[in-house]
Design an enzyme around this catalytic site. Sequence first.
Site, PDB file in Angstrom:
ATOM      1  CG  MET B   1      16.251  36.883  43.094  1.00 15.27           C
ATOM      2  SD  MET B   1      18.047  36.933  43.060  1.00 15.27           S
ATOM      3  CE  MET B   1      18.464  35.459  42.131  1.00 15.27           C
ATOM      4  N   PRO B   2      12.700  34.284  42.106  1.00 16.56           N
ATOM      5  CG  PRO B   2      12.057  32.124  41.522  1.00 16.56           C
ATOM      6  CD  PRO B   2      12.703  32.907  42.638  1.00 16.56           C
ATOM      7  CE1 TYR B   3       6.439  40.616  40.808  1.00 18.66           C
ATOM      8  CE2 TYR B   3       6.368  40.224  38.451  1.00 18.66           C
ATOM      9  CZ  TYR B   3       5.849  40.821  39.582  1.00 18.66           C
ATOM     10  OH  TYR B   3       4.736  41.604  39.485  1.00 18.66           O
ATOM     11  CB  THR B  40       9.726  32.769  45.576  1.00 22.21           C
ATOM     12  OG1 THR B  40      10.822  31.953  45.160  1.00 22.21           O
ATOM     13  CG2 THR B  40       8.599  32.655  44.550  1.00 22.21           C
ATOM     14  CB  VAL B  41       8.227  38.398  44.691  1.00 23.77           C
ATOM     15  CG1 VAL B  41       7.096  39.417  44.651  1.00 23.77           C
ATOM     16  CG2 VAL B  41       9.322  38.852  45.644  1.00 23.77           C
TER      17      VAL B  41
END
Lengths: 67, 67, 67, 67, 67, 67
Positions: B1-3, B40-41
């Site tokens: 889920m990190p950006y 992860t984006v």
Amino acid sequence: MPYVNIKVTNEGVTKQQKSQLIQGVTQLLETILNKNPATTVVVIDEVETDNWGIGGEQVTERRKVGK
Amino acid sequence: MPYVNIKVTNEGVTKQQKSQLIQGVTQLLETILNKNPATTVVVIDEVETDNWGIGGEQVTERRKVGK
Amino acid sequence: MPYVNIKVTNEGVTKQQKSQLIQGVTQLLETILNKNPATTVVVIDEVETDNWGIGGEQVTERRKVGK
Amino acid sequence: MPYVNIKVTNEGVTKQQKSQLIQGVTQLLETILNKNPATTVVVIDEVETDNWGIGGEQVTERRKVGK
Amino acid sequence: MPYVNIKVTNEGVTKQQKSQLIQGVTQLLETILNKNPATTVVVIDEVETDNWGIGGEQVTERRKVGK
Amino acid sequence: MPYVNIKVTNEGVTKQQKSQLIQGVTQLLETILNKNPATTVVVIDEVETDNWGIGGEQVTERRKVGK
């Protein structure tokens, strides 16, 4: 070491004006917070007027009515 | 889920290099923080050298003197 | 000269893990794009799970059901 | 006074759709948080698919296989 | 209408200094680009020294050795 | 796959209001741009009123005079 991001609409900002912004912001951070200018980073984003909204309206439309 | 947002100057980054950055950063977040790569984006911004300042100077000017 | 911003949820990231992220990302940018590590800036933001949404849901709620 | 930044891939978003996003987000902030629309700023960034990664892959590559 | 984000390490910036930064940046944008101060937004982020890296190192560690 | 960042002043936003913002923005992106909600990310930043400026003034000061 500060990082500054300036977003403005893409309406003819010149290279000279960008240089003045970079110098001015870097000096402010040195004067006010004693930050070393050597590692102050300034990034300017120019955003299309279709992509910028204020008051719920695109800037493109606001410009047409003189706002 | 990190950006993750990576900003670099627009000086010829290839599609292959961008792919390597995306893969590399996504793997780091999995290895170090156990983040699921599926969400992860990574977004890469290429910034014109007129619009990037360091040390109070535009990168365009720094490049002219070999910095 | 790159600037990298990493946003993750605030769920117990240690000082050591942050150090590893900073080192890892800085090395990637040197390896892939030949960027000078001395001026690569990495900023990590830890975001409360109430303030992070994915799939239309707060992460706080997702965690309760094991997502 | 809120500031909202929306990042999407650059895949044919129309001026009309941007206008709808700006209106919609501004209304949400008024309805939910009672924020004055006059000073709500919305900035939309359209990011090239080579520059957007998810799951460790460039969106350009994902599109080729129907993801 | 410009939006400016200033990120600095969280090392004792006073309310007065923040006020000076806000005033100074807003004036620069008026002087250089003729931007209306009424809608210029400035947001200051104070980042923990564990979360800020430069040269591949956490600022926390750099401070210990006088950098 | 969109990424949305909402910045508001830190003045008592509830968990419920954050949830409504996350749902509302995610739905807007599905309705207007047909974006898959499963990978839409929304991050809300709450900024101290000392750290937010508009019209060259800190919001803290504006609140004192009823603005």
